[in-house]
Design a protein around this motif. Structure first.
Motif, short mmCIF file in Angstrom:
data_model
loop_
_atom_site.label_atom_id
_atom_site.label_comp_id
_atom_site.label_asym_id
_atom_site.label_seq_id
_atom_site.Cartn_x
_atom_site.Cartn_y
_atom_site.Cartn_z
N ALA A 377 0.83 -1.21 0.00
CA ALA A 377 0.00 0.00 0.00
C ALA A 377 0.86 1.26 0.00
O ALA A 377 0.55 2.24 -0.67
CB ALA A 377 -0.93 -0.02 1.21
N ALA A 378 1.98 1.22 0.74
CA ALA A 378 2.87 2.39 0.78
C ALA A 378 3.53 2.62 -0.58
O ALA A 378 3.66 3.77 -1.03
CB ALA A 378 3.93 2.17 1.86
N ILE A 379 3.91 1.52 -1.27
CA ILE A 379 4.51 1.66 -2.59
C ILE A 379 3.50 2.23 -3.58
O ILE A 379 3.81 3.11 -4.38
CB ILE A 379 5.04 0.30 -3.07
CG1 ILE A 379 6.21 -0.16 -2.19
CG2 ILE A 379 5.48 0.37 -4.53
CD1 ILE A 379 6.68 -1.57 -2.50
N ALA A 380 2.27 1.72 -3.51
CA ALA A 380 1.23 2.22 -4.40
C ALA A 380 0.96 3.69 -4.19
O ALA A 380 0.73 4.46 -5.14
CB ALA A 380 -0.05 1.41 -4.20
N GLU A 381 1.02 4.13 -2.94
CA GLU A 381 0.78 5.55 -2.65
C GLU A 381 1.90 6.42 -3.21
O GLU A 381 1.65 7.53 -3.71
CB GLU A 381 0.66 5.73 -1.13
CG GLU A 381 0.24 7.13 -0.73
CD GLU A 381 0.00 7.25 0.76
OE1 GLU A 381 -0.19 8.38 1.23
OE2 GLU A 381 0.00 6.20 1.45
N ARG A 382 3.14 5.91 -3.15
CA ARG A 382 4.27 6.68 -3.68
C ARG A 382 4.19 6.80 -5.20
O ARG A 382 4.70 7.75 -5.78
CB ARG A 382 5.59 6.02 -3.29
CG ARG A 382 5.94 6.13 -1.82
CD ARG A 382 7.42 5.96 -1.58
NE ARG A 382 7.90 4.67 -1.98
CZ ARG A 382 8.00 3.62 -1.17
NH1 ARG A 382 7.62 3.72 0.08
NH2 ARG A 382 8.47 2.46 -1.63
N MET A 384 1.29 6.93 -6.90
CA MET A 384 -0.02 7.42 -7.29
C MET A 384 0.05 8.59 -8.25
O MET A 384 -0.79 8.75 -9.14
CB MET A 384 -0.80 7.83 -6.03
CG MET A 384 -2.27 8.18 -6.30
SD MET A 384 -3.22 6.75 -6.81
CE MET A 384 -3.29 5.86 -5.26
N HIS A 385 1.09 9.41 -8.13
CA HIS A 385 1.18 10.61 -8.98
C HIS A 385 1.45 10.25 -10.44
O HIS A 385 1.28 11.08 -11.34
CB HIS A 385 2.28 11.55 -8.46
CG HIS A 385 3.66 11.01 -8.67
ND1 HIS A 385 4.18 9.99 -7.89
CD2 HIS A 385 4.62 11.34 -9.58
CE1 HIS A 385 5.41 9.73 -8.30
NE2 HIS A 385 5.70 10.52 -9.33
N LEU A 386 1.89 9.01 -10.71
CA LEU A 386 2.18 8.61 -12.08
C LEU A 386 0.96 8.06 -12.79
O LEU A 386 0.99 7.85 -14.00
CB LEU A 386 3.29 7.56 -12.09
CG LEU A 386 4.63 7.98 -11.50
CD1 LEU A 386 5.60 6.81 -11.51
CD2 LEU A 386 5.21 9.16 -12.27
N THR A 387 -0.11 7.77 -12.06
CA THR A 387 -1.31 7.19 -12.67
C THR A 387 -2.54 7.96 -12.22
O THR A 387 -2.53 8.67 -11.22
CB THR A 387 -1.47 5.72 -12.26
OG1 THR A 387 -1.62 5.65 -10.83
CG2 THR A 387 -0.28 4.88 -12.69
N SER A 388 -3.61 7.79 -12.99
CA SER A 388 -4.87 8.45 -12.64
C SER A 388 -5.99 7.77 -13.39
O SER A 388 -5.81 7.27 -14.50
CB SER A 388 -4.82 9.94 -13.02
OG SER A 388 -6.09 10.53 -12.81
N GLU A 389 -7.16 7.72 -12.77
CA GLU A 389 -8.32 7.16 -13.45
C GLU A 389 -8.87 8.14 -14.48
O GLU A 389 -9.64 7.78 -15.37
CB GLU A 389 -9.41 6.81 -12.43
CG GLU A 389 -8.99 5.68 -11.49
CD GLU A 389 -10.08 5.32 -10.51
OE1 GLU A 389 -11.14 5.98 -10.56
OE2 GLU A 389 -9.89 4.39 -9.71
#
Length: 583
Positions: A377-382, A384-389
């Motif tokens: 979850a921590a890696i996914a949060e880091r 997050m800025h590279l992806t978006s729905e």
């Protein structure tokens, strides 16, 4: 263990034209001649059980017109009566009807599961032939085109198992021993494949030889099989018979002849389902290794040795874990303990805190890494800025993300990366590998029949022609010609079926499934003065595009290009388009 050399294709810059301005549509009429066939082409439709993309590539898109590269403007096809028909053009205005040169000895209509019959012109006097039922023929033809010496005679034929098509062959003469090497392609059922299509592609390399002049009997002296998961774009045997080159989307490997394939699969499956010897987790500070112990294991049965970059775990004299660690640990602070659930727990303290280890012991595959949900979850949060729905959540941002909807069809590649591999004929191992990346395969052409066929790849917007040279280790693939902007242009032709070019590179051509043929000529000098108004310079040469529309509603099933003519085969007609009309 020998490792295949990773190579690259070296582009010759002088063959590129960065100032190419595009193709100009020419309305000049193209002379087109039509011949009605005595019997329809022996086209074989795909059956209901041939439903995969590989069946479509191998058999559904098969080119039923064959060009004899050893003789100028000579093409062949096989009709419904089992006859091999030839058309050799001497003069366009006096076209003779296709003539029969050979008749297959088997009645093809009696076979329900046959493939299309295929032919390859091995040399100026030899031909290899498959009737589509699984039988291979080696035919001595004499000098083709010479009525006095041409006579097609079967010197060898044998049933080789399930039906196949011929894709390449060569003729070799070494120390009075004549041999012919052929490549046979099959798409076969794989019952154990539960995730994929349920089929695999088989390439069989068969060598037929006659030991000496006195012995008139040919026999098979070598059979090697390669297996892969995709139909190769290109596959050819080297002229000296010492190697094989393949361009494919998925890799091929040799299968040892005589090995029970099913037995091999069972062994592989048992290895896959075998329980890991240990499990391991990690945090930013430490690693935890868990080993399940047999019942009644005691502390005396276990030996654990810690070193700064090495670990050794022995249980009752058997090594459980041993090897070099991925990174250094504080061996003095590392500990181990036997837990109540009868498991051994080892704690390793990282020297480099924060470093994520991709593996515990370098090269060891006996363990399984267990991911911590909180860490994921921590890696996914880091990230997050590279992806978006959302497609573009911040349009005012300095560098907005790439919008795939703004791409043209010509910019999109529908295939993943392909590779070009060279296999050694003796060791059966891969010796050279070229990752083609986005260099899309377009077509192949025989420029010199004594050499391997050339293959054409898309490089950026251009189409580059490559000639393999098996004898040149430093330049195994030579860039010999460029078709400017053709890679971009052809991508817009969504209905294209066949692609070809003249052996002298003077033009490239493609045809659609029905009726239309597009011709792209290399730039030629202008007879009149022409200026580029934007750049204020005189244009010395222009590349022309021409379109021919055939007067037929039958689908195109064959397409071949020579230096002067295009041959287009439908199920009931053969069309000849005169491309080079200048005197």
């Amino acid at each position: 263990m020998e490792v295949a050399a990773n190579c690259s294709l070296r582009v010759k810059r002088p063959l590129l034209d960065p100032r190419f301005e595009g193709y100009k549509l020419s309305l000049e009429p193209l002379p087109c001649y039509e011949l009605e066939l005595e019997a329809a082409v022996a086209e074989v439709k795909l059956r209901d059980d041939q439903y995969t993309l590989e069946h479509m590539h191998a058999f559904g898109m098969y080119n039923y017109l064959h060009c004899d590269s050893w003789y100028q403007d000579s093409v062949y096809y096989i009709d419904n009566l089992g006859r091999i028909m030839n058309l050799t053009v001497m003069l366009d205005t006096v076209l003779a009807r296709p003539r029969e040169v050979f008749r297959l000895p088997t009645d093809l209509t009696a076979y329900d599961n046959r493939l299309c019959a295929s032919i390859h012109f091995t040399s100026s006097t030899w031909v290899t032939l498959s009737d589509g039922t699984g039988r291979l023929y080696l035919i001595a033809t004499g000098e083709r085109g010479n009525n006095a010496s041409e006579k097609w005679e079967i010197v060898y034929n044998e049933e080789l198992g399930s039906p196949f098509i011929l894709i390449h062959s060569i003729s070799l003469l070494k120390a009075e021993e004549h041999s012919v090497a052929t490549l046979l392609l099959r798409v076969e059922k794989e019952e154990s494949d539960m995730k994929g299509s349920g089929f695999f592609v088989s390439l069989e390399w068969v060598t037929i030889s006659k030991k000496n002049k006195d012995n008139k009997k040919y026999e098979i002296i070598k059979r090697d099989i390669l297996r892969g998961k995709s139909v190769p774009h290109y596959a050819a045997i080297e002229p000296d018979g010492n190697g094989l080159m393949i361009v494919s989307y998925k890799s091929f490997t040799f299968v040892p002849v005589g090995q029970d394939v099913e037995e091999k699969k069972d062994e592989e499956m048992s290895d896959k389902i075998k329980e890991p010897l240990y499990y391991w987790q990690q945090t930013e500070e430490d690693l935890t290794v868990t080993v399940r112990l047999p019942e009644d294991s005691t502390k005396e049965d276990i030996q654990v040795q810690f070193l700064p970059d090495h670990v050794n775990v022995v249980l009752k004299g058997q090594k459980i874990l041993e090897g070099n660690l991925y990174s250094s640990v504080d061996h003095e602070s590392s500990t181990w303990i036997i837990k109540e659930n009868n498991s051994l727990e080892i704690s390793l303290i990282k020297k480099n805190e924060g470093l994520t280890w991709p593996e515990l012991v370098v090269g060891d595959k006996q363990g399984e890494f267990i991911r911590d949900p909180a860490q994921c979850a921590a890696i996914a949060e880091r990230l997050m800025h590279l992806t978006s729905e959302q497609l573009n959540p911040d349009p005012d941002k300095g560098k907005p993300p790439c919008n795939a909807q703004e791409l043209e069809e010509c910019d999109i590649f529908f295939e993943e990366s392909s590779s070009l591999c060279r296999f050694d004929g003796n060791t059966l191992k891969t010796t050279h590998v070229v990752n083609l990346g986005s260099n899309q395969y377009l077509f192949s052409v025989t420029v010199d029949p004594k050499e391997m066929p050339c293959f054409c790849l898309r490089h950026d917007v251009d189409a580059l022609l490559w000639q393999p040279h098996s004898s040149k280790q430093d330049e195994m693939w030579e860039h010999i010609a460029t078709f400017n902007a053709l890679g971009y242009v052809q991508a817009s032709k969504r209905d294209k079926k066949f692609f070809a070019c003249a052996p002298n590179y003077s033009y490239a051509a493609l045809c659609e499934c029905l009726r239309r043929v597009f011709i792209y000529r290399q730039p030629t000098p202008m007879s009149t003065v022409l200026y580029n108004r934007k750049e204020g310079r005189q244009v010395g040469q222009v590349a022309k595009q021409q379109v021919a529309s055939l007067e037929t509603n039958d689908p195109i099933v064959g397409f071949q290009a020579t230096n002067e003519r295009l041959f287009v085969l439908t199920t009931r007609n053969l069309f000849l388009i005169k491309v080079q009309t200048e005197k």
